[in-house]
Design a protein around this motif. Structure first.
Motif, PDB file in Angstrom:
ATOM      1  N   GLN A 164      -5.489  -8.513  12.478  1.00 14.26           N
ATOM      2  CA  GLN A 164      -4.058  -8.348  12.286  1.00 14.26           C
ATOM      3  C   GLN A 164      -3.779  -6.902  11.889  1.00 14.26           C
ATOM      4  OE1 GLN A 164      -0.539 -10.714   9.950  1.00 14.26           O
ATOM      5  NE2 GLN A 164      -2.271 -10.104   8.717  1.00 14.26           N
ATOM      6  N   TYR A 165      -2.674  -6.378  12.396  1.00 11.54           N
ATOM      7  CA  TYR A 165      -2.264  -5.023  12.026  1.00 11.54           C
ATOM      8  C   TYR A 165      -0.833  -5.088  11.528  1.00 11.54           C
ATOM      9  CZ  TYR A 165      -1.330  -0.016  12.355  1.00 11.54           C
ATOM     10  OH  TYR A 165      -0.995   1.295  12.068  1.00 11.54           O
ATOM     11  N   ARG A 166      -0.614  -4.548  10.340  1.00  7.81           N
ATOM     12  CA  ARG A 166       0.714  -4.562   9.743  1.00  7.81           C
ATOM     13  C   ARG A 166       1.166  -3.146   9.416  1.00  7.81           C
ATOM     14  NH1 ARG A 166      -0.120  -8.332   4.671  1.00  7.81           N
ATOM     15  NH2 ARG A 166      -2.286  -7.669   4.938  1.00  7.81           N
ATOM     16  N   VAL A 167       2.423  -2.857   9.698  1.00  8.35           N
ATOM     17  CA  VAL A 167       3.061  -1.604   9.315  1.00  8.35           C
ATOM     18  C   VAL A 167       4.265  -1.962   8.457  1.00  8.35           C
ATOM     19  CG1 VAL A 167       4.297   0.441  10.115  1.00  8.35           C
ATOM     20  CG2 VAL A 167       2.293  -0.371  11.376  1.00  8.35           C
ATOM     21  N   VAL A 168       4.321  -1.374   7.269  1.00  7.87           N
ATOM     22  CA  VAL A 168       5.410  -1.686   6.338  1.00  7.87           C
ATOM     23  C   VAL A 168       6.113  -0.398   5.932  1.00  7.87           C
ATOM     24  CG1 VAL A 168       6.042  -2.807   4.174  1.00  7.87           C
ATOM     25  CG2 VAL A 168       4.046  -3.627   5.458  1.00  7.87           C
ATOM     26  N   GLU A 169       7.429  -0.412   6.047  1.00  7.18           N
ATOM     27  CA  GLU A 169       8.246   0.723   5.599  1.00  7.18           C
ATOM     28  C   GLU A 169       8.987   0.321   4.328  1.00  7.18           C
ATOM     29  OE1 GLU A 169      11.986   3.553   7.043  1.00  7.18           O
ATOM     30  OE2 GLU A 169      11.476   1.732   8.160  1.00  7.18           O
ATOM     31  N   TYR A 170       8.774   1.094   3.254  1.00  6.24           N
ATOM     32  CA  TYR A 170       9.440   0.815   1.981  1.00  6.24           C
ATOM     33  C   TYR A 170      10.637   1.746   1.793  1.00  6.24           C
ATOM     34  CZ  TYR A 170       5.371  -2.020   0.887  1.00  6.24           C
ATOM     35  OH  TYR A 170       4.399  -2.975   0.918  1.00  6.24           O
ATOM     36  N   ASP A 171      11.426   1.449   0.782  1.00  2.95           N
ATOM     37  CA  ASP A 171      12.623   2.242   0.527  1.00  2.95           C
ATOM     38  C   ASP A 171      12.300   3.658   0.060  1.00  2.95           C
ATOM     39  OD1 ASP A 171      14.255   0.172   1.266  1.00  2.95           O
ATOM     40  OD2 ASP A 171      14.562  -0.569  -0.785  1.00  2.95           O
ATOM     41  N   ASP A 172      11.146   3.812  -0.601  1.00  2.00           N
ATOM     42  CA  ASP A 172      10.779   5.139  -1.102  1.00  2.00           C
ATOM     43  C   ASP A 172       9.262   5.252  -1.229  1.00  2.00           C
ATOM     44  OD1 ASP A 172      10.038   4.183  -3.915  1.00  2.00           O
ATOM     45  OD2 ASP A 172      12.143   3.559  -3.763  1.00  2.00           O
ATOM     46  N   THR A 173       8.807   6.475  -1.401  1.00  2.80           N
ATOM     47  CA  THR A 173       7.366   6.743  -1.479  1.00  2.80           C
ATOM     48  C   THR A 173       6.732   6.127  -2.722  1.00  2.80           C
ATOM     49  OG1 THR A 173       7.627   8.810  -0.237  1.00  2.80           O
ATOM     50  CG2 THR A 173       5.626   8.579  -1.554  1.00  2.80           C
ATOM     51  N   ALA A 174       7.443   6.155  -3.844  1.00  2.00           N
ATOM     52  CA  ALA A 174       6.894   5.603  -5.087  1.00  2.00           C
ATOM     53  C   ALA A 174       6.584   4.120  -4.936  1.00  2.00           C
ATOM     54  CB  ALA A 174       7.873   5.834  -6.238  1.00  2.00           C
ATOM     55  N   THR A 175       7.473   3.380  -4.274  1.00  2.00           N
ATOM     56  CA  THR A 175       7.236   1.951  -4.060  1.00  2.00           C
ATOM     57  C   THR A 175       6.029   1.736  -3.162  1.00  2.00           C
ATOM     58  OG1 THR A 175       9.608   1.473  -4.277  1.00  2.00           O
ATOM     59  CG2 THR A 175       8.240  -0.200  -3.213  1.00  2.00           C
ATOM     60  N   ALA A 176       5.920   2.530  -2.100  1.00  2.00           N
ATOM     61  CA  ALA A 176       4.773   2.411  -1.195  1.00  2.00           C
ATOM     62  C   ALA A 176       3.477   2.676  -1.940  1.00  2.00           C
ATOM     63  CB  ALA A 176       4.928   3.385  -0.032  1.00  2.00           C
ATOM     64  N   ARG A 177       3.489   3.677  -2.802  1.00  2.00           N
ATOM     65  CA  ARG A 177       2.292   4.014  -3.566  1.00  2.00           C
ATOM     66  C   ARG A 177       1.884   2.873  -4.497  1.00  2.00           C
ATOM     67  NH1 ARG A 177       4.176   8.249  -5.762  1.00  2.00           N
ATOM     68  NH2 ARG A 177       3.507   9.741  -4.176  1.00  2.00           N
ATOM     69  N   SER A 178       2.854   2.279  -5.167  1.00  2.00           N
ATOM     70  CA  SER A 178       2.541   1.182  -6.094  1.00  2.00           C
ATOM     71  C   SER A 178       2.054  -0.057  -5.342  1.00  2.00           C
ATOM     72  CB  SER A 178       3.774   0.838  -6.938  1.00  2.00           C
ATOM     73  OG  SER A 178       4.820   0.304  -6.128  1.00  2.00           O
ATOM     74  N   GLN A 179       2.610  -0.307  -4.160  1.00  2.00           N
ATOM     75  CA  GLN A 179       2.174  -1.459  -3.381  1.00  2.00           C
ATOM     76  C   GLN A 179       0.741  -1.283  -2.878  1.00  2.00           C
ATOM     77  OE1 GLN A 179       4.102  -4.559  -2.530  1.00  2.00           O
ATOM     78  NE2 GLN A 179       4.708  -3.667  -4.490  1.00  2.00           N
ATOM     79  N   VAL A 180       0.390  -0.058  -2.531  1.00  2.00           N
ATOM     80  CA  VAL A 180      -0.994   0.204  -2.113  1.00  2.00           C
ATOM     81  C   VAL A 180      -1.941   0.001  -3.290  1.00  2.00           C
ATOM     82  CG1 VAL A 180      -2.591   2.013  -1.389  1.00  2.00           C
ATOM     83  CG2 VAL A 180      -0.408   1.749  -0.223  1.00  2.00           C
ATOM     84  N   ALA A 181      -1.529   0.407  -4.487  1.00  2.00           N
ATOM     85  CA  ALA A 181      -2.367   0.203  -5.679  1.00  2.00           C
ATOM     86  C   ALA A 181      -2.591  -1.284  -5.925  1.00  2.00           C
ATOM     87  CB  ALA A 181      -1.701   0.860  -6.893  1.00  2.00           C
ATOM     88  N   GLU A 182      -1.533  -2.103  -5.786  1.00  2.00           N
ATOM     89  CA  GLU A 182      -1.680  -3.550  -5.964  1.00  2.00           C
ATOM     90  C   GLU A 182      -2.552  -4.150  -4.860  1.00  2.00           C
ATOM     91  OE1 GLU A 182       1.798  -5.859  -6.679  1.00  2.00           O
ATOM     92  OE2 GLU A 182       2.792  -4.277  -7.827  1.00  2.00           O
ATOM     93  N   LEU A 183      -2.384  -3.641  -3.661  1.00  2.00           N
ATOM     94  CA  LEU A 183      -3.192  -4.141  -2.542  1.00  2.00           C
ATOM     95  C   LEU A 183      -4.671  -3.887  -2.787  1.00  2.00           C
ATOM     96  CD1 LEU A 183      -3.453  -5.281   0.349  1.00  2.00           C
ATOM     97  CD2 LEU A 183      -3.033  -2.957   1.197  1.00  2.00           C
TER      98      LEU A 183
END
Length: 228
Positions: free
Chosen positions: A149-168
């Motif tokens: 599976q390949y997923r691409v996710v666009e978040y509202d801002d860079t800070a949110t993307a960074r935190s989601q990667v940390a949780e991932l």
């Protein structure tokens, strides 16, 4: 000796032996060659220094990759999903795009930080609040029941993307996966990779890449669950 003395009007001149004359000449030639070599060496060093300031093809490529400002996930408004030949293990599993997972294969992963096709990492499927995002997903099937599976996710801002990667990454670690060496292509893109055996005996490999407020996750799982 007498003829020389007569020519110099009675001033006696002592001539050096032939061996000494040759030795002096040899020393002068040696010094001359050393000076010329030193000057040439300095010129070479200057030239080498000039070349050192110019990036090699590899350096230029790396600089282009690391400083690129173009969105690698969206081109001309179109989301760039992985082709089958860009997925890890294509030579072995011969990936094909699929609208959905095969019957009996469970379900695909949803919003991050969920990880693990067919709920291979069930703890990551815990209910949680999802931040503002736009997600795109594509499923692949391969030989011997392999899934991807390949997923691409666009978040509202860079800070949110960074935190989601940390949780991932936390969920990936909880699932028992460990950091592995990325492929040459993944390394060039700046991706990180993890791999390990999940609880049903299959091997799961996860690749994560972030660019500003965008995140991509590629998951590859081999074979069918082990019996029992």
């Amino acid at each position: 000796m007498a003829e020389v003395e007569d020519l110099l009007e009675g001033v006696a001149v002592r001539l050096s032996p032939a061996e000494e004359i040759r030795a002096k000449g040899q020393r002068r030639r040696t010094r001359s060659r050393a000076l010329r070599a030193g000057a040439g060496g300095a010129a070479l060093l200057v030239a080498a220094g000039a070349w050192a300031l110019l990036p090699s093809d590899d350096q230029a490529t790396r600089q282009t990759v690391t400083t690129a400002t173009a969105n690698p996930f969206r081109t001309d408004g179109e989301i760039q999903m992985l082709r089958t030949d860009e997925l890890p293990g294509n030579a072995r599993w011969h990936w094909k795009e699929s609208a959905s997972l095969p019957a009996g294969a469970g379900r695909r992963s949803g919003p991050l930080p969920q990880v693990g096709l067919d709920e291979a990492c069930p703890a990551s499927f815990a209910a949680r609040e999802s931040p503002g995002q736009k997600a795109y997903s594509l499923v692949y099937t391969g030989r011997d029941h392999a899934l991807a599976q390949y997923r691409v996710v666009e978040y509202d801002d860079t800070a949110t993307a960074r935190s989601q990667v940390a949780e991932l990454r936390e969920e990936i670690t909880k699932c028992g996966l460990r950091t592995v060496t990325p492929t040459a292509r993944e390394k060039e893109e700046g991706s990180k990779a993890w791999s390990g055996t999940v609880q049903d005996g299959r091997t799961l490999r996860v690749t994560v890449r972030r660019w500003n407020s965008w995140v991509s996750v590629a998951e590859v799982m081999d074979g069918a669950p082990s019996a029992g």
